[in-house]
Design an enzyme around this catalytic site. Structure first.
Site, PDB file in Angstrom:
ATOM      1  CB  ALA A 164      -1.202  -0.033   1.479  1.00  0.00           C
ATOM      2  CB  CYS A 206      11.309   6.587   2.871  1.00  0.00           C
ATOM      3  SG  CYS A 206       9.631   6.362   4.248  1.00  0.00           S
TER       4      CYS A 206
END
Length: 463
Positions: free
Chosen positions: A117, A237
């Protein structure tokens, strides 16, 4: 006076980055005062970048590490655009395009996107497959998986399965099954502080130590599911050494058959990882760090790994359909709508009212939590068939003769996207039609006497 974003950075984070970056820290710190770079990636299931640039007059700058990626102004004209609603591109932060670009995909591959997702990387992988093989997209969060499902459907992906399982529950039934795996792992999100400042508070609550433990559990499951000779991308990230080089060191220490390999995809500003930060294996240097003071993007880390051994065929129990022939309601709809596809009855699955078309060689999923298996075609209701928006998005003009194609400047395009009734030529025969823009499907409509009753999904409505 309100503090600048640079002044809001958590003190512990600042001290750690000063220690890592040394003389580069000031340039890194100053990047928090620079504008965020907006990006979009072309959906090559539907259009090539060259075709798109011919179609529009938009000024787009290429992203050097992703041939299908472009920078744009960030203007709402890109998200409020019928071509976006037709699934021709996906709005995605430029650095986030790198992990899916790095994974080498071959026709027919069986791929797992383990933490998928909201779907940016899954849709990129599906475009690389070009309708062949199988994409299994999973996210443990059912609420987040709703966005994943919408993006897969809007992009016209036919050959996918969407699951909402804990990765540990996948490892048993799928052991040694996948040619390629992408793990964009949950992380502390340090690389997103500029784009999403609210993540700083979450970082102070659950920092690198919390996430590094979770990441190691996830890669344990991923490695079990990877075939011999298979390839895996691990990405985050965040800037955290524990979550990046530290996780690679964990993999190499515990899985001697796994190796970090060079990344073939180049690009301006990409930097090597730092094995010396963990006293680690030299091959860790093959991984890439994306620093915001080196390039036009947020902070990311990406590594490509390969498992030793010769590739083998995936052997699993296959899911089969539960009906022996095309339901008459569906067959009648195909005739009325001019859809020119041959559906194999053995791949049709009827669950309650919902009719889906299973991907070829789809696995039997047993009790695994699934959100979608294959191409959701529509519902059989009261001896009639009601097609889904997903069915429409997966069709091309050559596959359906009943097609109302509108120019981008036609006011009816926006009216259609707002779920309003349209006026069409009174000479148009009654029946079901695809409504498209510039040759690309938006959804269904039903014509009667010069009026088109709108069947665009209300959840996709233009706002």
């Amino acid at each position: 006076m309100k503090k600048s974003l640079k002044e809001q950075l958590p003190k512990t984070f600042v001290l750690r980055m000063k220690e890592l970056l040394g003389s580069e820290f000031e340039a890194f710190s100053d990047s928090y005062e620079e504008k965020i770079n907006a990006g979009l990636r072309m959906n090559t299931l539907k259009i090539t970048p060259e075709e798109y640039l011919k179609l529009t007059s938009q000024a787009l700058e290429p992203v050097s590490w992703c041939p299908t990626g472009f920078y744009y102004s960030g203007s709402r004209e890109y998200s409020k655009n019928p071509l976006y609603h037709a699934g021709l591109y996906y709005i995605q932060e430029p650095s986030a395009m790198f992990p899916a670009q790095v994974l080498p995909v071959s026709p027919g591959d069986i791929i797992l996107d383990m933490c998928a997702a909201p779907g940016g990387k899954s849709t990129a992988l599906a475009a690389k497959l070009q309708g062949t093989g199988l994409l299994v997209s999973n996210d443990i969060s059912a609420s987040r998986a709703k966005a994943l499902l919408k993006n897969i459907e809007a992009s016209g992906v036919r050959n996918s399965i969407v699951l909402t399982e804990d990765p540990k529950n996948l490892a048993g039934p799928f052991e040694g099954c996948f040619d390629k795996i992408l793990i964009d792992a949950p992380c502390s999100g340090e690389g997103m502080f500029r784009k999403e400042p609210s993540m700083m508070k979450a970082w102070e609550k659950n920092g690198p130590e919390f996430f590094s433990k979770l990441q190691r559990e996830i890669v344990d499951s991923g490695i079990r599911m990877l075939k011999a000779g298979g390839m895996m991308v691990y990405s985050t990230c965040t800037f955290s050494v524990e979550e990046n080089e530290g996780t690679l060191q964990y993999i190499l220490e515990n899985y001697p058959d796994m190796h970090v390999v060079p990344i073939g995809q180049g690009g301006e500003g990409l930097a090597s990882a730092h094995p010396e930060w963990v006293d680690g294996f030299e091959e860790i240097r093959h991984a890439k760090r994306l620093w915001p003071h080196y390039l036009k993007g947020e902070g990311h880390f990406t590594a490509l790994l390969k498992k030793d051994g010769e590739p083998s065929e995936t052997l699993w129990a296959e899911e089969t359909g539960n009906i022996k022939e095309l339901p008459e309601e569906f067959a009648g709809f195909l005739r009325e709508s001019g859809v020119r596809l041959d559906f194999e009855p053995s791949r049709l699955m009827l669950q309650g009212d919902h009719l889906s078309y299973l991907p070829e060689h789809a696995p039997a999923l047993g009790k695994l939590r699934r959100m979608r298996t294959g191409w959701y075609l529509g519902d059989i209701k009261k001896k009639r068939f009601e097609p889904s928006g997903f069915f429409a998005r997966g069709l091309e003009p050559s596959e359906c003769s009943h097609w109302i194609d509108l120019e981008l400047s036609d006011a009816r395009v926006i009216k259609y996207l707002k779920c309003e009734t349209l006026e069409v030529s009174p000479e148009l025969p009654n029946g079901w039609y695809i409504v498209g823009v510039c040759g690309h499907s938006l959804g269904w409509g039903k014509v009667s006497g010069g009026t088109l009753k709108n069947k665009y999904p209300s959840g996709w409505r233009w706002q």
